[in-house]
Design a protein around this motif. Structure first.
Motif, mmCIF file in Angstrom:
data_model
loop_
_atom_site.group_PDB
_atom_site.id
_atom_site.type_symbol
_atom_site.label_atom_id
_atom_site.label_comp_id
_atom_site.label_asym_id
_atom_site.label_seq_id
_atom_site.Cartn_x
_atom_site.Cartn_y
_atom_site.Cartn_z
ATOM 1 N N ASN B 10 -68.718 12.189 18.485
ATOM 2 C CA ASN B 10 -69.290 11.628 17.269
ATOM 3 C C ASN B 10 -69.761 12.754 16.366
ATOM 4 N N LYS B 11 -69.560 12.574 15.066
ATOM 5 C CA LYS B 11 -70.018 13.570 14.106
ATOM 6 C C LYS B 11 -70.565 12.841 12.890
ATOM 7 N N VAL B 12 -71.816 13.132 12.578
ATOM 8 C CA VAL B 12 -72.431 12.566 11.374
ATOM 9 C C VAL B 12 -72.689 13.712 10.420
ATOM 10 N N THR B 13 -72.252 13.564 9.196
ATOM 11 C CA THR B 13 -72.429 14.626 8.214
ATOM 12 C C THR B 13 -72.790 14.019 6.867
ATOM 13 N N GLU B 14 -73.154 14.886 5.972
ATOM 14 C CA GLU B 14 -73.504 14.426 4.628
ATOM 15 C C GLU B 14 -72.347 14.666 3.669
ATOM 16 N N LYS B 15 -72.278 13.833 2.690
ATOM 17 C CA LYS B 15 -71.250 13.971 1.648
ATOM 18 C C LYS B 15 -71.253 15.384 1.101
ATOM 19 N N GLY B 16 -70.056 15.959 1.001
ATOM 20 C CA GLY B 16 -69.925 17.303 0.464
ATOM 21 C C GLY B 16 -69.865 18.398 1.517
ATOM 22 N N LYS B 17 -70.222 18.082 2.751
ATOM 23 C CA LYS B 17 -70.227 19.091 3.808
ATOM 24 C C LYS B 17 -68.818 19.305 4.369
ATOM 25 N N TYR B 18 -68.708 20.395 5.127
ATOM 26 C CA TYR B 18 -67.446 20.771 5.787
ATOM 27 C C TYR B 18 -67.541 20.404 7.272
ATOM 28 N N VAL B 19 -66.466 19.856 7.837
ATOM 29 C CA VAL B 19 -66.476 19.532 9.256
ATOM 30 C C VAL B 19 -65.193 20.026 9.930
ATOM 31 N N GLU B 20 -65.323 20.303 11.224
ATOM 32 C CA GLU B 20 -64.184 20.677 12.044
ATOM 33 C C GLU B 20 -64.144 19.765 13.270
ATOM 34 N N PRO B 61 -54.065 13.259 3.388
ATOM 35 C CA PRO B 61 -54.299 12.512 2.143
ATOM 36 C C PRO B 61 -54.474 13.388 0.908
ATOM 37 N N ASN B 62 -55.007 14.585 1.072
ATOM 38 C CA ASN B 62 -55.206 15.484 -0.074
ATOM 39 C C ASN B 62 -55.509 16.888 0.457
ATOM 40 N N ASP B 63 -55.730 17.826 -0.453
ATOM 41 C CA ASP B 63 -55.896 19.218 -0.028
ATOM 42 C C ASP B 63 -57.269 19.510 0.565
ATOM 43 N N ARG B 64 -58.132 18.513 0.697
ATOM 44 C CA ARG B 64 -59.390 18.741 1.413
ATOM 45 C C ARG B 64 -59.164 18.749 2.924
ATOM 46 N N PHE B 65 -58.026 18.235 3.350
ATOM 47 C CA PHE B 65 -57.695 18.144 4.775
ATOM 48 C C PHE B 65 -56.733 19.265 5.153
ATOM 49 N N ILE B 79 -61.976 19.380 7.435
ATOM 50 C CA ILE B 79 -62.152 18.564 6.243
ATOM 51 C C ILE B 79 -63.219 19.212 5.367
ATOM 52 N N GLN B 80 -62.823 19.561 4.148
ATOM 53 C CA GLN B 80 -63.758 20.178 3.197
ATOM 54 C C GLN B 80 -64.336 19.113 2.280
ATOM 55 N N ARG B 81 -65.525 19.388 1.783
ATOM 56 C CA ARG B 81 -66.172 18.527 0.775
ATOM 57 C C ARG B 81 -66.023 17.058 1.160
ATOM 58 N N THR B 82 -66.523 16.719 2.330
ATOM 59 C CA THR B 82 -66.339 15.371 2.858
ATOM 60 C C THR B 82 -66.835 14.304 1.891
#
Lengths: 113, 115
Positions: B10-20, B61-65, B79-82
């Motif tokens: 599970n991963k909880v993050t805030e809008k705009g953050k980067y995740v791996e 879906p787009n270049d954030r992935f 995923i950038q700028r979630t």
């Protein structure tokens, strides 16, 4: 492009009832067809698959599916369900030669003991 | 272990953050796939690796992935700028080879929630 339709989104049965889950696909060429199952809290796993040959395919746990080319269908059946069959079932189609399956939205099956 | 593993579960993050998100395939499997499963939907293809290279990334879906598999084993989906719409379960699968007849084995998934 290929697409898959699973018409039954939620199915509720009593134990020993017969099951049939519908799956229709759209793709003009040769297809590989799959049914996957996801038991509560578990990974998605392959139930059965059709590549070629006998259109009636036998899978694990007493499941079977029939490929009817003229109807673009691959319905899943089981003559007598058990409580342990409670799960999410996904149909998937892969165009001949492709490595990537397209999944349907799934059918949630609940079997009451 | 014998199966595909994914971390975190599970991963909880805030809008705009980067995740791996990480995927460990079954040992010896050369093909690796990423899917995204939104609530009430089936898995949706994102990207497929054969060895170290992305053989098909048409589902991103787009270049954030972006995804990598530098040594042909472990893969990371980045995923950038979630965005809130990225919330979903991200599934990884592996198979012996990329051939159409090879069965895909799925991991347990990472549930991503973007607040």
């Amino acid at each position: 492009a290929q697409s898959v339709s699973q018409h039954n989104h939620h199915v509720i049965l009593s134990e020993a009832a017969s099951l049939e889950l519908g799956c229709n696909y759209s793709y003009g060429g040769t297809v590989n067809l799959f049914w996957y199952v996801q038991y509560p809290g578990q990974h998605l796993q392959l139930l059965l698959k059709y590549f070629s040959g006998d259109p009636l395919v036998k899978g694990i746990k007493g499941f079977e599916a029939e490929f009817i080319k003229s109807k673009f269908s691959f319905n899943l059946r089981k003559p007598s369900v058990q409580w342990s069959d409670t799960a999410e079932y996904f149909c998937a189609v892969r165009g001949g030669g492709s490595y990537i399956p397209t999944f349907g939205r799934g059918t949630s099956l609940i079997v009451h003991p | 272990g014998a199966g595909v593993s994914q971390t975190p579960s599970n991963k909880v993050t805030e809008k705009g953050k980067y995740v791996e998100l990480r995927c460990d395939p079954i040992s010896g499997h050369t093909a690796l796939y990423w899917y995204r499963q939104s609530l009430g939907q089936g898995p949706e293809f994102l990207i497929y690796f054969q060895g170290t290279g992305a053989a098909d990334d048409s589902g991103l879906p787009n270049d954030r992935f972006f995804a990598v598999r530098p040594e042909g084993s472990v893969s990371t989906l980045k995923i950038q700028r979630t965005e809130r719409g990225d919330s979903a379960v991200y599934l990884c699968a592996s198979s012996l080879a990329g051939g159409a007849s090879n069965e895909q084995f799925f991991g347990p998934g990472t549930r991503l929630t973007v607040l």
